[in-house]
Design an enzyme around this catalytic site. Structure first.
Site, PDB file in Angstrom:
ATOM      1  CG  HIS A   1      -3.321   0.116   9.185  1.00  0.00           C
ATOM      2  ND1 HIS A   1      -4.265   1.093   8.936  1.00  0.00           N
ATOM      3  CD2 HIS A   1      -2.331   0.357   8.297  1.00  0.00           C
ATOM      4  CE1 HIS A   1      -3.859   1.861   7.939  1.00  0.00           C
ATOM      5  NE2 HIS A   1      -2.679   1.446   7.538  1.00  0.00           N
TER       6      HIS A   1
ATOM      7  CD  GLN B   1      -2.797  -1.240   4.493  1.00  0.00           C
ATOM      8  OE1 GLN B   1      -3.796  -1.387   3.808  1.00  0.00           O
ATOM      9  NE2 GLN B   1      -2.050  -0.146   4.413  1.00  0.00           N
TER      10      GLN B   1
ATOM     11  CD  GLU C   1      -5.560  10.159   5.205  1.00  0.00           C
ATOM     12  OE1 GLU C   1      -6.001   9.901   4.072  1.00  0.00           O
ATOM     13  OE2 GLU C   1      -5.496   9.302   6.098  1.00  0.00           O
TER      14      GLU C   1
ATOM     15  CG  HIS D   1      -0.600   9.335  -1.161  1.00  0.00           C
ATOM     16  ND1 HIS D   1      -0.923  10.359  -0.290  1.00  0.00           N
ATOM     17  CD2 HIS D   1      -0.961   8.184  -0.543  1.00  0.00           C
ATOM     18  CE1 HIS D   1      -1.435   9.836   0.806  1.00  0.00           C
ATOM     19  NE2 HIS D   1      -1.476   8.521   0.684  1.00  0.00           N
ATOM     20  CG  ASP D   2      -4.683   8.360  -0.419  1.00  0.00           C
ATOM     21  OD1 ASP D   2      -4.169   7.317  -0.863  1.00  0.00           O
ATOM     22  OD2 ASP D   2      -4.717   8.659   0.784  1.00  0.00           O
TER      23      ASP D   2
ATOM     24  CG  ASP E   1      -2.440   6.685   7.286  1.00  0.00           C
ATOM     25  OD1 ASP E   1      -2.746   7.318   6.266  1.00  0.00           O
ATOM     26  OD2 ASP E   1      -2.588   5.457   7.398  1.00  0.00           O
TER      27      ASP E   1
ATOM     28  CG  ASP F   1      -2.041   1.083   1.070  1.00  0.00           C
ATOM     29  OD1 ASP F   1      -2.256   1.587  -0.048  1.00  0.00           O
ATOM     30  OD2 ASP F   1      -2.657   1.432   2.096  1.00  0.00           O
TER      31      ASP F   1
ATOM     32  NE  ARG G   1      -4.902   4.131  -3.255  1.00  0.00           N
ATOM     33  CZ  ARG G   1      -4.677   3.788  -1.982  1.00  0.00           C
ATOM     34  NH1 ARG G   1      -4.749   4.688  -1.029  1.00  0.00           N
ATOM     35  NH2 ARG G   1      -4.357   2.546  -1.667  1.00  0.00           N
TER      36      ARG G   1
HETATM   37  C1  GLC Z   1      -4.349   6.673   4.303  1.00  0.00           C
HETATM   38  C2  GLC Z   1      -3.370   6.801   3.181  1.00  0.00           C
HETATM   39  C3  GLC Z   1      -3.695   5.816   2.109  1.00  0.00           C
HETATM   40  C4  GLC Z   1      -3.686   4.436   2.690  1.00  0.00           C
HETATM   41  C5  GLC Z   1      -4.571   4.354   3.911  1.00  0.00           C
HETATM   42  C6  GLC Z   1      -4.271   3.138   4.693  1.00  0.00           C
HETATM   43  O1  GLC Z   1      -5.619   7.049   3.931  1.00  0.00           O
HETATM   44  O2  GLC Z   1      -3.374   8.095   2.687  1.00  0.00           O
HETATM   45  O3  GLC Z   1      -2.797   5.915   1.053  1.00  0.00           O
HETATM   46  O4  GLC Z   1      -4.137   3.536   1.726  1.00  0.00           O
HETATM   47  O5  GLC Z   1      -4.376   5.393   4.818  1.00  0.00           O
HETATM   48  O6  GLC Z   1      -3.029   3.318   5.368  1.00  0.00           O
HETATM   49  C1  GLC Z   2      -7.760   6.551   2.258  1.00  0.00           C
HETATM   50  C2  GLC Z   2      -8.420   6.245   0.962  1.00  0.00           C
HETATM   51  C3  GLC Z   2      -9.528   7.199   0.736  1.00  0.00           C
HETATM   52  C4  GLC Z   2     -10.476   7.050   1.852  1.00  0.00           C
HETATM   53  C5  GLC Z   2      -9.734   7.392   3.101  1.00  0.00           C
HETATM   54  C6  GLC Z   2     -10.564   7.344   4.283  1.00  0.00           C
HETATM   55  O1  GLC Z   2      -7.225   7.827   2.203  1.00  0.00           O
HETATM   56  O2  GLC Z   2      -7.503   6.368  -0.045  1.00  0.00           O
HETATM   57  O3  GLC Z   2     -10.168   6.946  -0.460  1.00  0.00           O
HETATM   58  O4  GLC Z   2     -11.586   7.877   1.673  1.00  0.00           O
HETATM   59  O5  GLC Z   2      -8.679   6.515   3.276  1.00  0.00           O
HETATM   60  O6  GLC Z   2      -9.848   7.988   5.310  1.00  0.00           O
END
Ligand code: GLC
Ligand code: GLC
Length: 654
Positions: free
Chosen positions: A194, A262, A336, A400-401, A294, A151, A525
């Site tokens: 995680h 994860q 985030e 990156h998302d 995160d 990931d 992505r």
């Molecule tokens: C966050 C990250 C994303 C990842 C997810 C799980 O949202 O930005 O890229 O897939 O967490 O760690």
């Molecule tokens: C990660 C995923 C995003 C989702 C988010 C939730 O960033 O990439 O699509 O909405 O997690 O926090």
């Protein structure tokens, strides 16, 4: 003793009992009297709050006091281990507590392997960051990961060692020092929801160690998972249905919100809280200025709820915040939370996350480009831009998302838009299916049951550059460049730290080759995470060159120039913002001010020229004569201001 402690007898008694143990700990260290005193002063101040948070989370545990002591000792140990230069920075930051709200801050984000292959080479890229004007650098996760799919680094198997392909912790420390010398803050992820399934804790859980089984949510059969599942959403529905993964070795179900490898950590267990605290403080002491927290929304689970944004998730982060203030006082948190805007703001406060991504603004900028209308972004910004004092947004266009359309349906309804239908439209538009669309995005996590979908794609491809180049149409190329400049013109001025996803500065396009790598093929992505093309940058200085080179140069020079301009305009710091009431529905216009400085920003979101009444600008605070600092043109408020297609202007009185 502080007044707070006096009014909180339980906290006071507990601290009194803990102090002698702390005293014994100091005696085993080389901490100076001054360092001990500093820690102690902060402890006295923070304790009542920290104690309250921890007792609310864990007070019903038979071993609460044991954990409380361990948590406190972890903080003390981290403070002892904190390098002197970081302690120096801590002292500084206490006096400049608003440093991160300044107009001087401009961020960039990158994957080390894709950008420079490794950390050593990244140090050689510092002149590039300086040239562009960056003062904040977010490195995507660079820690040891599981083999195969990980990931993009978010499946961490060891928080204390760097992925050997990228370098070592020592390289990271050296990079941190070099960045600091260059005036660039280092931002790293704290991936705390995680771990990877091959993290030591997960391996111990797999070997049936009862202490570590309690680090995760592990169930013998579907009974409990099915009960949870009734109220959960699916984050990665194309990876696996539901939120649980069957583990063959253990023959049990494991909670996995994201990918199946994860494993969600169980913060109900105070041992998990402390173990991750130690990883966090370790990172802080490597020299991180800002930690990106995160996936904050998911860290607490409660049967019968969505298991997102729960009260205890906030308490956990607040407790980490208090402990960071104790052990690494200069450290800041960035949240985030890509969730509903009402939930996003709940993570933002000086005592929780001082900084947050602004996913609503990001989505609505793309929404405005698609519709050529600014009513929704105006409606949302009118009551969602302000944040508590001493906090700030991070404004971005792409990261990156994927892009999720997380605007509020009520905001949409107020301007006559049906949220559900509008999301369908936006998905159609950004996957290029809507007739006339300029965008080349691709679906991410299309859920055929709910119709839900998110969008992948680079900024330039979504803004029409890829299509224009394919059609080899000069007019379309020009429009795409203007769209990109417009978007930058807004994120660089609206209030908050602008964050470029590197590659954006020269118009990086989608990379469709990601499907050739089996570890990436299942996750679209990767389309917007291509490898850096340094040969493209070498062209930037040349005067001659192909059409595409000229496009890259035009984009690069314009964003670089806007960054430099931003840093010269004090009105851009902080978040103060007033929307200018407009008659023209294609224009987004706002006033920024700070002290005596004022800036009016106006952006035309349509491919037709638009006008703004000079009188309106005069009443919004421009005198008779004013200048657009971007085009260096002077105007008068006695006539209307004409905006070219997609033009953005930054207006100042002259
Ligand atoms: C966050 C990250 C994303 C990842 C997810 C799980 O949202 O930005 O890229 O897939 O967490 O760690
Ligand atoms: C990660 C995923 C995003 C989702 C988010 C939730 O960033 O990439 O699509 O909405 O997690 O926090």
């Amino acid at each position: 003793m502080s007044n707070l402690l006096k009014t909180n007898p339980e906290a006071e008694i507990s601290l009194r009992r803990l102090r002698p143990r702390l005293e014994r700990f100091w005696q085993t260290t080389e901490a100076s009297l001054e360092e001990i005193r500093d820690f102690d002063e902060r402890l006295t101040e923070i304790w009542p709050r920290l104690f309250r948070l921890l007792i609310d989370l864990y007070g019903d545990r038979y071993d609460f006091f044991y954990h409380l002591e361990e948590i406190l000792l972890s903080a003390a140990r981290a403070w002892c281990d904190r390098p002197q230069d970081l302690k120096e920075l801590d002292r500084h930051r206490v006096y400049e507590e608003n440093w991160f709200r300044s107009e001087k801050l401009v961020g960039g984000a990158l994957y080390v392997d894709l950008f420079s292959e490794n950390l050593g080479r990244l140090r050689e890229c510092i002149p590039y960051f300086k040239d562009l004007g960056l003062t904040y650098l977010h490195l995507m996760p660079l820690f040891a990961v599981r083999p195969g799919d990980n990931d993009g680094g978010y499946a961490i198997s060891n928080y204390r060692s760097v992925d050997p392909r990228l370098g070592t912790i020592e390289d990271l420390r050296l990079l941190g020092q070099d960045l600091r010398e260059a005036g660039i803050s280092l931002v790293l992820d704290f991936v705390f929801n995680h771990t990877s399934d091959d993290h030591e804790w997960a391996k111990l859980a797999q070997s049936n160690d009862p202490e570590y089984r309690d680090f995760y949510y592990i169930f013998p059969d579907r009974t409990i998972p099915d009960q949870y599942e009734r109220t959960l959403r699916e984050i990665f529905p194309t990876v696996r249905r539901g939120n649980f993964t069957w583990h063959d070795g253990m023959e049990q179900w494991v909670w996995t919100t994201f990918n199946s490898y994860q494993w969600d950590l169980k913060y109900r267990n105070p041992a998990v809280f402390r173990a991750m605290l130690e990883e966090m403080l370790f990172l802080a002491n490597v020299g991180v200025d800002i930690l990106r927290l995160d996936a904050v929304a998911f860290i607490w689970k409660q049967m019968g709820t969505s298991c997102e944004n729960l009260e205890q998730a906030h308490s956990i982060i607040q407790a980490y915040n208090a402990l960071a203030k104790l052990a690494a006082p200069g450290l800041l948190f960035k949240s985030e939370a890509i969730v509903h805007p009402d939930d996003v703001v709940r993570y933002i406060s000086p005592d929780e996350c001082q900084i947050s991504y602004n996913p609503t603004l990001m989505a609505l900028l793309w929404e405005s480009l698609a519709t050529r209308e600014t009513k929704l972004i105006r409606q949302s910004t009118s009551h969602r831009h302000q944040l508590p004092n001493e906090t700030i947004w991070v404004n971005y266009l792409r990261c990156h998302d994927d892009i999720g359309w997380t605007f509020d349906d009520q905001d949409a309804a107020l301007v006559g838009i049906n949220g559900y239908d509008h999301r369908q439209f936006l998905n159609n538009f950004y996957t290029g299916q809507f007739p006339g669309s300029f965008a080349h995005g691709v679906p991410f996590q299309h859920n055929h049951e709910t119709g839900d979908m998110r969008i992948s794609g680079t900024m330039a491809s979504l803004a029409g550059l890829e299509q224009a180049i394919q059609l080899n149409d000069d007019h379309l190329k020009d429009l795409a460049i203007r769209r990109i400049q417009l978007l930058h013109g807004i994120t660089l001025s609206i209030g908050g730290i602008p964050l470029l996803y590197l590659g954006e500065e020269w118009g990086m396009l989608n990379d469709y080759d990601f499907v050739k790598d089996p570890a990436k093929a299942g996750d679209t992505r990767w389309i917007h995470r291509p490898k850096m093309r340094w040969e493209f940058l070498e062209d930037l200085g040349d005067q001659l060159g192909s059409d595409e080179r000229m496009i890259r140069r035009r984009l690069f020079n314009s964003v670089k120039r806007m960054i430099a301009l931003r840093k010269s305009i004090p009105a851009i710091s902080g978040l103060d913002l007033e929307l200018v009431p407009l008659i023209n529905s294609h224009v987004f216009c706002f006033v920024r001010s700070q002290g005596g400085d004022r800036l009016i920003v106006a952006g035309n979101f349509s491919e037709e020229p638009q006008e703004i009444s000079g009188n309106l600008l005069r009443t919004a605070g421009l005198g008779r004569f004013f200048e657009d600092v971007i085009s260096e043109t002077t105007f008068q408020t006695s006539s209307n201001l004409k905006l070219d297609p997609y033009q953005v202007v930054w207006l100042k009185r002259v």
